[in-house]
Design a protein around this motif. Structure first.
Motif, mmCIF file in Angstrom:
data_model
loop_
_atom_site.group_PDB
_atom_site.id
_atom_site.type_symbol
_atom_site.label_atom_id
_atom_site.label_comp_id
_atom_site.label_asym_id
_atom_site.label_seq_id
_atom_site.Cartn_x
_atom_site.Cartn_y
_atom_site.Cartn_z
ATOM 1 N N ARG A 109 1.406 -1.080 -0.207
ATOM 2 C CA ARG A 109 -0.291 0.164 0.115
ATOM 3 C C ARG A 109 0.677 0.968 0.055
ATOM 4 O O ARG A 109 1.777 0.850 1.298
ATOM 5 N N ARG A 110 0.620 2.158 -0.898
ATOM 6 C CA ARG A 110 1.126 3.320 -1.438
ATOM 7 C C ARG A 110 0.877 4.310 -0.647
ATOM 8 O O ARG A 110 -0.187 4.722 -1.387
ATOM 9 N N VAL A 111 1.322 5.751 0.122
ATOM 10 C CA VAL A 111 0.497 6.477 0.289
ATOM 11 C C VAL A 111 0.769 8.065 -1.201
ATOM 12 O O VAL A 111 1.825 7.895 -1.372
ATOM 13 N N ASP B 125 0.392 10.858 -1.771
ATOM 14 C CA ASP B 125 0.144 12.303 -1.496
ATOM 15 C C ASP B 125 -0.069 12.973 -2.018
ATOM 16 O O ASP B 125 0.044 14.199 -3.013
ATOM 17 N N ARG C 68 12.871 11.924 -4.711
ATOM 18 C CA ARG C 68 13.058 11.651 -3.164
ATOM 19 C C ARG C 68 13.918 10.863 -3.127
ATOM 20 O O ARG C 68 14.190 10.236 -2.028
ATOM 21 N N ILE C 69 14.238 9.756 -4.015
ATOM 22 C CA ILE C 69 14.646 8.663 -3.847
ATOM 23 C C ILE C 69 15.944 8.752 -3.617
ATOM 24 O O ILE C 69 17.448 9.028 -3.991
ATOM 25 N N CYS C 70 16.680 7.893 -2.207
ATOM 26 C CA CYS C 70 18.690 8.803 -2.120
ATOM 27 C C CYS C 70 19.186 7.274 -1.754
ATOM 28 O O CYS C 70 18.861 6.646 -1.192
ATOM 29 N N HIS D 264 13.175 10.275 4.186
ATOM 30 C CA HIS D 264 11.292 9.196 3.653
ATOM 31 C C HIS D 264 12.246 8.237 3.645
ATOM 32 O O HIS D 264 11.677 7.603 4.049
ATOM 33 N N LEU D 265 13.513 7.984 3.082
ATOM 34 C CA LEU D 265 13.348 5.599 3.186
ATOM 35 C C LEU D 265 14.723 5.887 4.295
ATOM 36 O O LEU D 265 14.705 6.664 4.863
ATOM 37 N N ASP E 77 6.310 5.928 2.077
ATOM 38 C CA ASP E 77 5.626 6.032 0.621
ATOM 39 C C ASP E 77 4.499 5.317 0.477
ATOM 40 O O ASP E 77 4.165 5.052 0.390
ATOM 41 N N TYR F 279 9.388 15.507 0.975
ATOM 42 C CA TYR F 279 9.438 14.062 2.131
ATOM 43 C C TYR F 279 8.200 13.901 2.753
ATOM 44 O O TYR F 279 7.370 14.979 3.017
ATOM 45 N N TYR F 280 7.703 12.716 3.031
ATOM 46 C CA TYR F 280 6.360 12.729 3.981
ATOM 47 C C TYR F 280 6.836 12.736 5.285
ATOM 48 O O TYR F 280 6.264 14.626 5.942
ATOM 49 N N GLU G 137 17.269 0.158 -4.299
ATOM 50 C CA GLU G 137 17.615 0.817 -4.152
ATOM 51 C C GLU G 137 19.598 1.146 -3.779
ATOM 52 O O GLU G 137 19.872 -0.302 -3.309
ATOM 53 N N ASP H 70 20.599 6.586 5.035
ATOM 54 C CA ASP H 70 18.980 8.125 4.833
ATOM 55 C C ASP H 70 18.512 7.598 6.949
ATOM 56 O O ASP H 70 17.315 8.295 6.951
#
Ligand SMILES: [Fe+3]
Ligand SMILES: [Mg+2]
Ligand SMILES: [Zn+2]
Ligand SMILES: [Zn+2]
Lengths: 329, 775
Positions: A314-316, A318, A327-329, B416-417, B439, B473-474, B631, B746
């Motif tokens: 389940r993905r939020v 937003d 956003r992927i780091c 975030h991650l 996410d 970021y959430y 990742e 992170d």
């Protein structure tokens, strides 16, 4: 086009180009405003929107039809029957007369199809660079259908969420023309007037909320309603209608189709027991052929929109505050 | 001369058999008095001959129980009170909650012996524990740590257990989760639908049989559900991958013993210590050549390492002895979600994955995933910090702070991650357990739970919130919605600070922050950054030459897009004519045209200086990975190639200048890689590339001239890069620092943010106070 401010030339423009297509009693009077007939006690709704889309012509539509559909839909999403429109044109000096004519005819066609009358208008021609080709403002007046009570506060847990057709087409269509992106097939806008569809739905069941997911896409519309209603929303990725070429384009561009604009789609929040009936009525309408239940309102996670992903999990989904930054780091 | 001492100890002194230890000492020395647990720690009063008292003090400090840890030790001398015995007093719940909560401790050797002793009353009892081992953080509902404040409170101890619990010289004296087959929790085997199939020991036998037969068993472990399945069978492991929707990301393994671990991996002394420690993490080990004979390829495809852990609860021990072979032990969830903790949730979330559920009736209060450790440059580095480590604090030095001013409690909400959050009490920095990628709904739920839970356990009330600068970021969005005042900390500065925190560095240091993506102050995407940093400020002194990244997050899932971005920066529009390039070939013709437009017109295309993306670009040019399924996969694949060579070659590169920023220009490097494609093997190119990166760091360090160089960010999970860089820096007389206690990825962002707060919050407070002065 080189018509200055006010004066005879603009007047000519209006008389020659504007009045004939939209011919009706109020407009022919060329008053400063329109006097409208009484609506027998029905509640009124009014909505306004300005259209500054670039490009002004795109596959399946143009700024003219868009400016009619946009406002007609905003009225329809209030559970109202759109009746009258005002049109304000701001035109950049030097704008080709032919294009203007095309746009006006396109507005005429859209208005006729929607059954709304353009009852008043205004035209301004501004110096070069003061506007980008042409801007259109439309204001619509509609009469609320007596039995409809619509708004975020009407939403209840268990409500089914129906989308009237495939998503993300308009945004990709506009982008492909604006940026010169040549996809394998031309992606046409879905721009259309939706009040006919609403009319077909309204007697089939209890509709609690309607929203046309334009800018910001389905995600923004759902997030706004989740927040405003105080409920959570769950949607199933699997059930989201989307055309294959639109999905492909989104993937290539790295865009999430849930955030891409639509112009001829609505989201309906329907009492769960009535969902089938409403869905069937929608599917019988040409604009709702691909309508689908995409999710429901839940007590869980108030304010959050959660997507059951096709691959599980389940993905939020937003609200995005700006562009889709990585956003992927 | 007779004297009375009052000894106050704070730190981790509860749940480790501390009071029995004190009791034994006092009675041994013939001293009278008492010892008590309070929410702040332990207080002891002893009286007797001065010399004996001194000896006792010395023993207290030097021979303390294995898992205890002192943060504060104070002795007060008082008038003799005339005690006639030594007593363990009833715990007091008065006072502030300053005791440190213990993390989970792996089954101790004494308990292990009992479990496998047919004559023992705890023979094969899966919930055996004592004050030296067992659950802690995962069962605590409040402090002080007492049975009534754990999820064991509903199990009434039988007489024999109660006796152990009350006997000051027993190993189980006040062992809060103490239990036996007569009075404690028991296991059950459930079907997919939640039907009870078996109870008690039969359950474990059946589960072991089913695992051997290729079934996937969801096991309710210590900090949540794990999925267990036979690691030797390709078919079984790929079925798990398919059901879990996890394409290639490596699975961790559990083996029954160190000996079994040695069969498949080479294990150094240091790695052995980690594996067998009370923390019992997953340790990333190098496989032995013949490991593939025992381990299915799909456990960790194309990966020369394996993540191995040993059983750490009696349940795991018993089960693993029965299974005997290696077992995949992965957290019970879908990818990137936190581990799930209760039966009903498990059936809902893992319905499609597990065939059977091995559950028990000891509730898990909070999720704690398995921790992951890897030895980097001779020291263990936590890559995921959870079981065995959280919520143990990282104590930072605050000698520079105005001692008269209290440090208010702050909440740092992390990235975030791999999200973690952190909260402080004074200079104790409490980092939460690993939460997950924000996410997913499950991670967000856990995030909200932990944000409430962690401060509440310690009775802390945050006054400020620290967050990342990234607007999407959430955690950032959530922080900004709250009513507390907020402070944004730049992502890479937070990385550097997190490493400074664990080494207690105040700076200025040269911080090298290399990662995937982070939001820069110029609103571009950073990731190859050199910061001159101290506690309150930082300056970006060097960065990679920027390039374009077409397609947002999609670009991160497709290394070929990074390559296109880099090469477009070098060749411009000409790039798309060079159809011999593999990244170009990786796209269909019509796609190339659209990509070109995206780059020309910056459509959903962002400027980046990311080092992680430079790795991706190289991986794509070498055709090692064009698309990834987890990742860091491309960079890992590049790293793994190097083991085949000892090459010390480097690529040329230049340092340019943009204003007062040094620009590390990789153009020559990439041009030569393109030439090398025809003359060198991929592993040689990879080594040469890695060598160049570490040289870049050393070169910048020389230019900046700060002795202390801090390495942080996800790129430093790359062992070759980290070790080469540490080495290179040392050779040039620099003092390199890298991560041990806080993850370089992170997962450490929250700690960095909080460290910033500890050192600066009082000046923010002052500013805030000034703002409020009516004027
Ligand atoms: Fe990072
Ligand atoms: Mg509108
Ligand atoms: Zn034990
Ligand atoms: Zn018992």
């Amino acid at each position: 086009l080189a018509h200055g401010s006010g004066g005879k030339l603009t007047n000519d423009l209006i008389r020659k180009m504007f009045v004939p297509p939209f011919r009706n009693e109020q407009l022919e009077n060329l008053h400063d405003g329109a006097i409208l007939p009484s609506l027998n006690g029905r509640q009124l709704t009014i909505s306004t929107d300005s259209f500054v889309v670039n490009p002004i012509f795109f596959p399946g539509g143009d700024i003219g039809s868009l400016s009619v559909h946009g406002t007609v839909n905003d009225i329809a999403m209030c559970g109202a029957e759109p009746l009258y429109l005002s049109v304000g044109l701001i035109i950049e000096e030097g704008f080709p007369m032919d294009d203007l004519w095309t746009i006006i005819l396109s507005m005429e066609k859209a208005a006729k199809e929607a059954g709304v009358q353009v009852v008043t208008g205004d035209t301004k021609v501004v110096d070069r660079g003061k506007c980008d080709k042409i801007f259109i403002n439309t204001t619509g007046i509609g009469a609320v259908w007596p039995e409809m009570k619509i708004g975020a506060s009407e939403i209840q847990a268990g409500d089914k969420i129906i989308v009237s057709g495939d998503i993300a087409r308009h945004g990709i269509s506009i982008m492909s023309v604006r940026e010169g992106l040549e996809f394998e097939t031309v992606i046409e806008t879905d721009s259309a007037s939706l009040h006919g569809l609403v009319n077909a739905m309204r007697k089939k069941g209890e509709i609690h909320a309607l929203r046309d997911p334009t800018r910001g896409g389905v995600s923004s519309a759902l997030n706004e309603l989740a927040e405003a209603s105080g409920y959570g929303i769950q949607i199933d990725e699997e059930n989201l209608p989307i055309r294959e070429q639109v999905r492909g384009a989104c993937e290539l561009l790295g865009l999430d189709p849930l955030y891409v604009a639509n112009e001829g789609k609505l989201l309906a929040f329907v009492n769960s027991e009535d969902a089938d009936a409403v869905l069937n009525a929608m599917r019988a309408d040409p604009l709702g052929k691909e309508a689908a239940v995409i999710g429901e309102v839940v007590e869980d996670h108030p304010g959050l929109v959660v997507l059951n992903s096709r691959i599980g999990g389940r993905r939020v989904v937003d609200m995005i505050t700006g562009e889709q930054l990585p956003r992927i780091c | 001369m007779e004297k009375r001492f009052r000894i106050t100890i704070r730190g981790a002194v509860q749940g480790v058999g501390f009071r029995p230890f004190v009791y034994r000492l006092a009675t041994q020395f013939g001293l009278n008095g008492w010892v008590v647990n309070d929410p702040a720690g332990v207080t002891i009063e002893v009286e007797g001959a001065e010399q004996l008292l001194d000896e006792m003090l010395e023993t207290l400090q030097n021979d303390k129980p294995a898992h205890s840890y002192y943060q504060y030790f104070n002795v007060e001398s008082l008038e003799v009170a005339g005690y006639s015995t030594f007593k363990i007093r009833e715990s007091s719940d008065q006072g502030s909650k300053k005791a440190l909560m213990q993390p989970e401790l792996a089954t101790c050797s004494d308990c292990l012996e009992e479990i496998f002793d047919p004559g023992d009353r705890r023979y094969l009892y899966p919930f055996t524990n004592c004050t030296h081992c067992g659950p802690r953080y995962s069962i605590i509902t409040g402090l002080p740590y007492d049975r009534s404040q754990t999820t064991m409170k509903n199990f009434i101890m039988c007489q024999r257990c109660q006796k152990e619990y009350e006997d000051p010289v027993d190993r189980r004296f006040h062992a809060q989760p103490n239990a036996c087959p007569d009075c404690g929790p028991h296991v059950e085997l459930w079907s997919k639908q939640g039907k009870v199939l078996a109870t008690h020991h039969k359950v474990i036998e059946t589960a072991a049989e089913e695992i051997k037969r290729g079934k996937i068993v969801a096991l309710k472990g210590l900090g949540g559900f794990q999925l267990l399945t036979d690691a030797t069978s390709e078919g079984v492991v790929s079925r798990l991958r398919q059901r879990k929707n996890r394409e290639e990301k490596p699975f961790a393994l559990m083996v029954s013993s160190l000996i079994k671990a040695r069969e498949i991996c080479s294990i150094s002394e240091q790695e052995k210590e980690l594996l067998t420690s009370a923390e019992a993490p997953i340790v990333i080990l190098n496989r032995k050549k013949w490991a593939s004979e025992f381990i299915a390829d799909s456990v960790a495809p194309e990966n020369p390492t394996l993540g191995i852990m040993l059983p750490y609860t009696p349940l795991h021990h018993i089960l693993m002895r029965l299974v005997n072979g290696p077992v995949v032990a992965t957290s019970g969830n879908l990818s990137d979600e936190p581990i799930c903790i209760n039966e009903n949730e498990a059936i809902e979330r893992m319905g499609g994955i597990a065939d059977l559920y091995l559950v028990h009736n000891r509730p898990i209060e909070r999720h704690v995933d398995d921790s992951v450790v890897r030895i980097i440059a001779g020291k263990p580095t936590l890559l995921r910090r959870a079981r065995g480590y959280a919520p143990f604090p990282i104590k930072v030095d605050a000698s520079d702070q105005d001692q008269s001013q209290e440090i208010p409690t702050c909440l740092a909400v992390g990235g975030h991650l791999k999200n973690t959050v952190a909260v402080n009490r004074d200079t104790n920095l409490f980092m939460s357990q690993h939460i997950g990628d924000l996410d997913t709904y499950e991670a967000i739920k856990a995030y909200h739970r932990v944000i409430e839970d962690l401060p509440a356990l310690y009775d802390l009330h945050p006054e400020w919130i620290l967050h990342d600068d990234h607007p999407e970021y959430y955690s950032t969005k959530d922080a900004l919605k709250r009513t507390l005042p907020t402070i944004g900390v730049q992502h890479h500065y937070a990385h550097v600070l997190s490493c400074m925190a664990e080494h207690n560095l105040e700076g200025p240091v040269l911080g090298v922050a290399w990662d995937g993506t982070g939001f820069g102050t110029d609103e571009t995407i950073w990731g190859g950054e050199f910061l001159l940093a101290d506690m309150g400020s930082w300056k970006r002194v060097a960065a990679f030459r920027p390039f374009l990244l077409p397609g947002g997050d999609q670009a991160i899932k497709e290394p070929r897009r990074s390559a296109i971005g880099v090469l477009y920066e070098i060749f411009g529009e000409q790039l798309f004519q060079q159809t011999d390039l593999l990244p170009i070939q990786a796209f269909e013709k019509p796609e190339r045209e659209i990509l070109q437009r995206m780059l020309d017109q910056k459509i959903n295309t962002h400027i980046t200086t990311s080092a992680g993306r430079v790795f991706d670009a190289v991986a794509s040019i070498l055709n090692i990975k064009q698309k990834i399924s987890f990742e860091g996969q491309a960079a890992m694949a590049l790293e793994y190639l190097i083991s085949q060579t000892e090459s010390a070659d480097v690529y040329p590169y230049e340092i340019g200048r943009d204003g007062d920023l040094d620009i590390i220009d990789w153009e020559l490097l990439f041009r030569e890689i393109l030439q090398d494609l025809n003359r060198l093997k991929a592993f040689e190119i990879s080594a040469k590339f890695h060598n160049t990166l570490s040289k870049m760091i050393v070169d910048v360090a020389k230019q900046v001239g700060r002795e202390k160089v801090v390495l942080s960010g996800g790129c430093f999970q790359n062992v070759y890069l980290a070790e080469k860089t540490v080495d290179g820096l040392r050779k040039e007389g620099f003092q390199p620092y890298w991560h041990q206690k806080i993850p370089p990825n992170d997962g450490g962002i929250s700690a960095g943010q909080l460290f910033y707060a500890l050192k600066n919050i009082n000046s923010y407070k002052k500013e805030q106070a000034l703002d409020e002065v009516p004027g």
